[in-house]
Design a protein around this motif. Structure first.
Motif, short mmCIF file in Angstrom:
data_model
loop_
_atom_site.label_atom_id
_atom_site.label_comp_id
_atom_site.label_asym_id
_atom_site.label_seq_id
_atom_site.Cartn_x
_atom_site.Cartn_y
_atom_site.Cartn_z
N LYS A 18 16.01 42.96 -29.11
CA LYS A 18 16.51 43.97 -30.07
C LYS A 18 16.73 45.31 -29.37
CE LYS A 18 14.55 42.02 -34.27
NZ LYS A 18 13.57 42.18 -35.34
N TYR A 19 15.74 45.71 -28.54
CA TYR A 19 15.84 46.99 -27.84
C TYR A 19 17.01 46.98 -26.86
CZ TYR A 19 14.65 51.04 -25.04
OH TYR A 19 14.71 52.23 -24.38
N ARG A 20 17.19 45.86 -26.13
CA ARG A 20 18.28 45.74 -25.17
C ARG A 20 19.63 45.78 -25.88
NH1 ARG A 20 21.37 41.80 -23.37
NH2 ARG A 20 20.30 40.18 -24.53
N LYS A 21 19.75 45.04 -27.01
CA LYS A 21 21.03 44.98 -27.73
C LYS A 21 21.39 46.31 -28.39
CE LYS A 21 21.24 40.05 -28.60
NZ LYS A 21 21.21 38.98 -29.60
N MET A 22 20.36 47.09 -28.76
CA MET A 22 20.64 48.39 -29.39
C MET A 22 21.48 49.29 -28.49
SD MET A 22 17.12 49.44 -31.36
CE MET A 22 17.31 51.13 -30.92
N HIS A 23 21.39 49.10 -27.17
CA HIS A 23 22.09 49.95 -26.22
C HIS A 23 23.38 49.34 -25.70
CE1 HIS A 23 18.70 52.51 -26.64
NE2 HIS A 23 17.88 51.76 -25.94
#
Length: 194
Positions: A18-23
């Motif tokens: 989720k954190y990776r995809k947010m960026h």
């Protein structure tokens, strides 16, 4: 109109994903401007159950609630085969004549259903000021509309028919037309049809 869209991160992803995809650029909000010929409004889902008298409950919704789709704040999720996308809209310019369409027919797995929701709308002074983007509100001279015609569908998807309710501009009287039949009508009766 201005459309804001962004992909929804799948709920089943891990916190790291989720954190990776947010960026990633795919999951960032994109803004685009698109012309429109008419505004399509989504009706709330029809009730599944009957009331205590075993009658179907016919929901009612005010037009102002449906127009919130274009206030620039209200988001709605749209599903495609691969992704879920959140979208919100705001209007940049109002046309001289505005056509509003309700999404009355929904296809499920087996057949097409008609949503019987009654939309309560005023016949005069429908104000779309709140649907305009804040940066263009000062440029828009007129933001209100009066109803001049209403198209009514009766029956099912396969066997239904249409009639039109229209105001005579010279006299202000309302008439209902179905095929070659014309009859006068009271303006109060317009909002009672689907």
């Amino acid at each position: 109109m201005r459309e804001y869209s962004r992909k929804v991160i799948p709920a089943e992803d891990t916190e790291e994903e989720k954190y990776r995809k947010m960026h990633l650029p795919d999951y960032q909000e994109k803004v685009s401007e698109k012309p429109f010929l008419f505004l399509t409004l989504d009706l709330p889902a029809a009730p599944l159950y009957r009331d205590v008298q075993l009658q179907n409950i016919i929901p009612q919704v005010p037009l102002s609630t449906l127009l919130e789709k274009f206030d620039g704040k209200t988001e709605k999720e749209y599903r495609t085969y691969n992704d879920n996308i959140m979208k919100r809209y705001e209007l940049l310019k109002l046309p001289e004549f505005l056509i509003i369409s309700y999404k009355r027919f929904q296809k499920n797995q087996w057949f097409v259903e008609k949503n019987p929701t009654i939309v309560n709308f005023p016949i005069a002074n429908v104000d779309l000021y709140e649907c305009l983007a804040e940066d263009v509100r000062a440029e828009q001279k007129y933001t209100t509309y009066d109803l001049v015609a209403n198209v009514v569908h009766e029956g099912t998807f396969e066997t239904g028919n249409y009639r039109i309710q229209i105001v005579h501009q010279g006299s202000g009287k309302w008439f209902e037309l179905e095929d070659l039949h014309v009859k006068d009508m009271l303006p109060q009766m317009i909002v009672l049809a689907e």
